[in-house]
Design a protein around this motif. Structure first.
Motif, PDB file in Angstrom:
ATOM      1  N   ILE A 124     -53.851 -20.329  95.122  1.00  0.00           N
ATOM      2  CA  ILE A 124     -53.068 -18.993  94.812  1.00  0.00           C
ATOM      3  C   ILE A 124     -52.978 -18.299  95.907  1.00  0.00           C
ATOM      4  O   ILE A 124     -51.948 -17.761  96.025  1.00  0.00           O
ATOM      5  CB  ILE A 124     -54.067 -18.522  93.659  1.00  0.00           C
ATOM      6  N   ILE A 125     -54.045 -18.336  96.875  1.00  0.00           N
ATOM      7  CA  ILE A 125     -53.754 -17.492  98.073  1.00  0.00           C
ATOM      8  C   ILE A 125     -52.417 -18.051  99.000  1.00  0.00           C
ATOM      9  O   ILE A 125     -51.702 -17.259  99.299  1.00  0.00           O
ATOM     10  CB  ILE A 125     -55.059 -17.248  98.848  1.00  0.00           C
ATOM     11  N   SER A 126     -52.452 -19.361  99.082  1.00  0.00           N
ATOM     12  CA  SER A 126     -51.286 -19.692  99.995  1.00  0.00           C
ATOM     13  C   SER A 126     -49.798 -19.657  99.049  1.00  0.00           C
ATOM     14  O   SER A 126     -49.082 -19.205  99.558  1.00  0.00           O
ATOM     15  CB  SER A 126     -51.516 -21.474 100.068  1.00  0.00           C
ATOM     16  N   ASP A 127     -49.845 -19.607  97.802  1.00  0.00           N
ATOM     17  CA  ASP A 127     -48.739 -19.469  97.167  1.00  0.00           C
ATOM     18  C   ASP A 127     -48.327 -18.134  96.992  1.00  0.00           C
ATOM     19  O   ASP A 127     -47.159 -17.885  97.319  1.00  0.00           O
ATOM     20  CB  ASP A 127     -49.033 -19.823  95.739  1.00  0.00           C
ATOM     21  N   ALA A 128     -49.170 -17.327  97.188  1.00  0.00           N
ATOM     22  CA  ALA A 128     -49.049 -15.846  97.131  1.00  0.00           C
ATOM     23  C   ALA A 128     -48.456 -15.434  98.604  1.00  0.00           C
ATOM     24  O   ALA A 128     -47.542 -14.708  98.736  1.00  0.00           O
ATOM     25  CB  ALA A 128     -50.156 -14.932  96.933  1.00  0.00           C
ATOM     26  N   ARG A 129     -48.965 -15.969  99.668  1.00  0.00           N
ATOM     27  CA  ARG A 129     -48.589 -15.918 101.058  1.00  0.00           C
ATOM     28  C   ARG A 129     -47.068 -16.250 101.105  1.00  0.00           C
ATOM     29  O   ARG A 129     -46.040 -15.607 101.572  1.00  0.00           O
ATOM     30  CB  ARG A 129     -49.205 -16.430 101.936  1.00  0.00           C
ATOM     31  N   GLU A 130     -46.698 -17.341 100.528  1.00  0.00           N
ATOM     32  CA  GLU A 130     -45.119 -17.838 100.518  1.00  0.00           C
ATOM     33  C   GLU A 130     -44.555 -16.986  99.744  1.00  0.00           C
ATOM     34  O   GLU A 130     -43.424 -16.981 100.256  1.00  0.00           O
ATOM     35  CB  GLU A 130     -45.280 -19.159  99.924  1.00  0.00           C
ATOM     36  N   PHE A 131     -44.846 -16.400  98.720  1.00  0.00           N
ATOM     37  CA  PHE A 131     -43.998 -15.880  97.741  1.00  0.00           C
ATOM     38  C   PHE A 131     -43.711 -14.573  98.120  1.00  0.00           C
ATOM     39  O   PHE A 131     -42.447 -14.059  98.156  1.00  0.00           O
ATOM     40  CB  PHE A 131     -44.803 -15.635  96.295  1.00  0.00           C
ATOM     41  N   TRP A 132     -44.595 -13.733  98.911  1.00  0.00           N
ATOM     42  CA  TRP A 132     -44.202 -12.588  99.509  1.00  0.00           C
ATOM     43  C   TRP A 132     -43.306 -12.662 100.558  1.00  0.00           C
ATOM     44  O   TRP A 132     -42.401 -11.853 100.699  1.00  0.00           O
ATOM     45  CB  TRP A 132     -45.419 -11.798  99.696  1.00  0.00           C
ATOM     46  N   ALA A 133     -43.527 -13.737 101.298  1.00  0.00           N
ATOM     47  CA  ALA A 133     -42.597 -13.885 102.562  1.00  0.00           C
ATOM     48  C   ALA A 133     -41.348 -14.214 101.912  1.00  0.00           C
ATOM     49  O   ALA A 133     -40.357 -13.857 102.638  1.00  0.00           O
ATOM     50  CB  ALA A 133     -43.191 -14.980 103.302  1.00  0.00           C
ATOM     51  N   LEU A 134     -41.053 -15.374 101.112  1.00  0.00           N
ATOM     52  CA  LEU A 134     -39.868 -15.684 100.855  1.00  0.00           C
ATOM     53  C   LEU A 134     -38.812 -14.636  99.738  1.00  0.00           C
ATOM     54  O   LEU A 134     -37.850 -14.245 100.076  1.00  0.00           O
ATOM     55  CB  LEU A 134     -39.708 -16.966  99.974  1.00  0.00           C
ATOM     56  N   ASN A 135     -39.755 -13.908  99.026  1.00  0.00           N
ATOM     57  CA  ASN A 135     -39.030 -13.047  98.057  1.00  0.00           C
ATOM     58  C   ASN A 135     -39.096 -11.445  98.448  1.00  0.00           C
ATOM     59  O   ASN A 135     -38.233 -10.819  97.805  1.00  0.00           O
ATOM     60  CB  ASN A 135     -39.695 -13.164  96.788  1.00  0.00           C
ATOM     61  N   TYR A 136     -40.053 -11.226  99.213  1.00  0.00           N
ATOM     62  CA  TYR A 136     -40.041  -9.770  99.573  1.00  0.00           C
ATOM     63  C   TYR A 136     -39.790  -9.448 101.194  1.00  0.00           C
ATOM     64  O   TYR A 136     -40.008  -8.412 101.634  1.00  0.00           O
ATOM     65  CB  TYR A 136     -41.378  -9.051  99.189  1.00  0.00           C
ATOM     66  N   GLY A 137     -39.620 -10.650 101.907  1.00  0.00           N
ATOM     67  CA  GLY A 137     -39.545 -10.395 103.223  1.00  0.00           C
ATOM     68  C   GLY A 137     -40.378 -10.094 104.183  1.00  0.00           C
ATOM     69  O   GLY A 137     -40.164  -9.439 105.182  1.00  0.00           O
TER      70      GLY A 137
END
Length: 738
Positions: free
Chosen positions: A497-510
């Motif tokens: 969930i930590i790894s997914d959150a990092r990827e999510f914020w990078a891809l979807n919020y720049g």
């Protein structure tokens, strides 16, 4: 006769096997329940993998049985019983003795859905009873690699829900309309391989709300519970995180103008980085150039005409490369509905009325005063302290480390927490900061959750009880830190969930980078106002982040408290020099660059009050030190360069000399700086001038930035034939041209 004896032997062996598997002749549910009611039980047993149970090695029982109650010990259902036996060795570092257990996969899945005990018998007597902690075994029973994306994903007009809840007995998706009324229920199916429940539906739309309705055994109540819980992988939420929301983040109306392909600074960590750390709710709270509706909001950081954003622009122009924003993902400590919380614009009278306080201050003219004016005045009285204690319990300020949902911006920073504004406004803020030339990194609060059990703030612990959080190995109680229950970040799905959150914020919020450790690796440059050679030598330039003050602690001005205002200012400037010029990446906490005193006595609750955005001598000195730092690669050495080109000398208890040599004859490394062969930095923290011997001092020059800079004191530095003189409480930078 031999054949008869052989048959008898086989019969005896079969009986022993049956007894070993069932345990009915040695231990019974009734005996276990009776023992638990009289003697109780502890939590020292740990199920490590499919075939390994770890028990303390300090008891002398001869036989051990695992008893699994499907609905808990008090649920009334018949348990399964399995005998366990000692193992010769264990690969686990956990203290205790390893026992082996053989159980079919189908049995393991069923057993893990209930309450599990280890009963220890000696000479037929039940001597101890241990409740089994099962978090570790989940990582072995269920495959975690290759799990499809969790959460609610809308693709080709079909929404697919996936939730990891391996110990749940039943999970459904409850769909809600815009009025938050239930309208449909979707039955989910569980993958026995991964423990993921899933269902797809083609009749749902983006913006609709949902929650998972679960039937599950929960250790907090020790019984089967049925409740609804939001999605840990929520991408949208209603106000106060009550309902998850189906969101397609690629929808055009969720992207601000110019979002796709907007210009971003060059990303990537560098020893040249200078970080400015701010808290969204605090940074613009007292900025009168901001409309009241924007203060403390994401949109405040997009208002280019405001003092607070112009200040960020000035920092970027001075050489700050990165903004580090304290947690902005959804957290639980602030009420997201403005009408239900207090703000700086709340009056004392409103607080008195809300809590029906019978205090003198509530009946006087002071009742009309706003909290902001009282806060800034730094007045103190017993009545006022009582009023402010009620405000602190329901105000708009929280550090944000009590994480609820890691994939959604917090609604308290949005203009409207009950719609999708938080998504657009977060993107607008990040885009605006990028346009100022600043990288954006955020704190991901992965060390603590908001709550556990069946409380309102519990999300992860409702979906997989006792898995995501650290439990005491003896008592079984959830370990709590200052900010909440402590996350078990060594477990596979916690790491996911930590790894997914990092990827999510990078891809979807720049987002350009993340701080996951919440300052655990940071180094405080200011220790009793002393800068030591050991501190500088121990710094690892690319990994050490140095700071003077951190959010929630006293301001630097308060820490350097001194009755002599000018003397305190000199100490402040000297501390900033240490931050910028010593090895490591400097981090400036917002407010450090101003002469701000901590208001009242609770810096963890109240925001620092940046009210005067006009840069004074302290801010101008900070900009000078940034310019000096950026003037030479010798200030941003790599580790191997540091060892050969840096020399530290403590001249006396109050004076430190840092020498940076770039001359090839003094180092195996090539020259790095075409301008300067040597830089000598003298940190003088004493109240008197210091005379420092330097070979060929006559070839040195005071750094050009200091010659023409804002610090009048340091200009008094003198360069003689074989020594330099540095004024009291000053940091002088001398350079030797190539």
């Amino acid at each position: 006769m031999q054949a008869l004896n052989a048959m008898r032997l086989v019969f005896v062996c079969l009986c022993l096997i049956l007894v070993s598997c069932s345990g009915r002749s040695s231990v019974s549910p009734e005996r276990v329940i009776e023992y638990a009611n009289i003697h109780g039980f502890d939590n020292v047993a740990h199920w490590a993998d499919q075939q390994t149970i770890i028990l303390p090695d300090n008891h002398s029982a001869s036989r051990h049985f695992l008893i699994a109650f499907p609905e808990g010990m008090n649920g009334g259902t018949k348990p399964s019983i399995f005998q366990i036996s000692p193992k010769e060795s264990s690969e686990y570092n956990r203290p205790g003795k390893a026992y082996k257990i053989y159980m079919k996969d189908t049995d393991i899945h069923q057993v893990l859905e209930g309450e599990i005990f280890i009963a220890c018998l000696d000479r037929g007597e039940l001597t101890s009873l241990h409740l089994v902690q099962t978090a570790e075994v989940l990582d072995h029973v269920f495959e975690t690699d290759g799990i499809k994306p969790l959460g609610a994903h809308l693709e080709d007009k079909t929404t697919t829900f996936r939730l990891w809840a391996p110990t749940a007995k039943l999970v459904n998706v409850q769909i809600y309309n815009e009025q938050l009324m239930p309208v449909r229920k979707l039955e989910m199916e569980k993958s026995r391989k991964t423990g993921v429940w899933s269902v797809s539906d083609a009749e749902l739309n983006s913006g609709q709300y949902y929650r998972y309705k679960m039937t599950i055994f929960h250790p907090a109540s020790r019984k089967i519970e049925t409740y609804e819980v939001t999605d840990p992988y929520s991408f949208g939420l209603s106000a106060n995180s009550e309902f998850s929301q189906i969101i397609d983040l690629s929808e055009p109306d969720l992207e601000p103008e110019g979002w796709t392909g907007h210009k971003r600074p060059k990303t990537g960590a560098s020893p040249k980085d200078i970080i400015y750390r701010l808290h969204v709710g605090e940074y613009s709270a007292f900025d009168e150039s901001q409309p009241t509706s924007l203060r403390g909001k994401f949109k405040a950081l997009t208002n280019r005409e405001s003092h607070s954003v112009k200040h960020l622009e000035a920092l970027a122009q001075a050489g700050v490369t990165t903004v580090n924003i304290l947690p902005i993902s959804d957290f639980g400590s602030v009420n997201e509905i403005p009408m239900e919380r207090f703000s700086l614009d709340t009056s004392i009278g409103e607080v008195c009325d809300a809590y029906e306080l019978d205090l003198d201050i509530c009946a006087t003219g002071q009742a009309e005063n706003l909290i902001s004016s009282v806060y800034l005045s730094n007045l103190a009285s017993e009545d006022l302290d009582k009023v402010l204690s009620y405000v602190a319990n329901n105000d708009a300020y929280g550090q944000g480390t009590d994480a609820l949902h890691l994939f959604v911006p917090d609604g308290s920073y949005s203009s409207n927490a009950d719609n999708r504004s938080r998504i657009v406004e977060t993107r607008e803020m990040i885009q605006s900061l990028h346009e100022l030339g600043l990288q954006v990194i955020i704190d991901l609060p992965v060390h603590f959750g908001a709550d556990v059990g069946q409380n309102i703030g519990s999300v992860l612990d409702k979906t997989v009880p006792r898995y995501y959080f650290v439990s005491d190995p003896v008592t079984g109680n959830i370990v709590r830190g200052k900010d909440g229950p402590e996350m078990a970040i060594d477990r596979k799905m916690a790491q996911k969930i930590i790894s997914d959150a990092r990827e999510f914020w990078a891809l979807n919020y720049g987002i350009d980078g993340f701080n996951l450790s919440l300052s655990n690796q940071w180094r405080n440059v200011l220790e009793d106002d002393q800068i030591s050679a050991d501190m500088i030598n121990s710094a690892v330039p690319n990994k050490s982040i140095n700071y003077l003050e951190s959010y929630g602690n006293l301001s630097l001005r308060t820490y350097l408290n001194d009755s002599d205002t000018e003397f305190r200012k000199r100490k402040h400037i000297n501390a900033q020099a240490a931050l910028m010029l010593t090895p490591g990446i400097p981090l400036v906490q917002s407010g450090t660059e101003f002469n701000i005193e901590s208001n009242r006595n609770d810096p963890d609750t109240w925001p620092f009050a940046i009210t005067d955005w006009v840069g004074d001598e302290i801010f101008e000195s900070l900009k000078d030190f940034i310019t000096i730092r950026n003037s030479s690669p010798l200030f941003v050495l790599e580790q191997n360069e540091l060892q050969q080109k840096l020399n530290i000398e403590m001249v006396n208890s109050e004076t430190l000399v840092m020498t940076l040599n770039d001359q090839s004859e003094l180092s195996e490394l090539p020259d790095l700086d075409p301008r300067y062969a040597q830089i000598i930095v003298v940190f003088n923290k004493s109240k008197v001038s210091q005379k420092i011997p330097v070979n060929e001092a006559g070839k040195l020059r005071l750094h050009p930035t200091q010659v023409n800079g804002s610090d009048r004191f340091v200009r008094r530095s003198q360069i003689m034939f074989n020594h330099v003189v540095v004024p009291p409480h000053s940091t002088a930078v001398f350079v030797r041209p190539q």
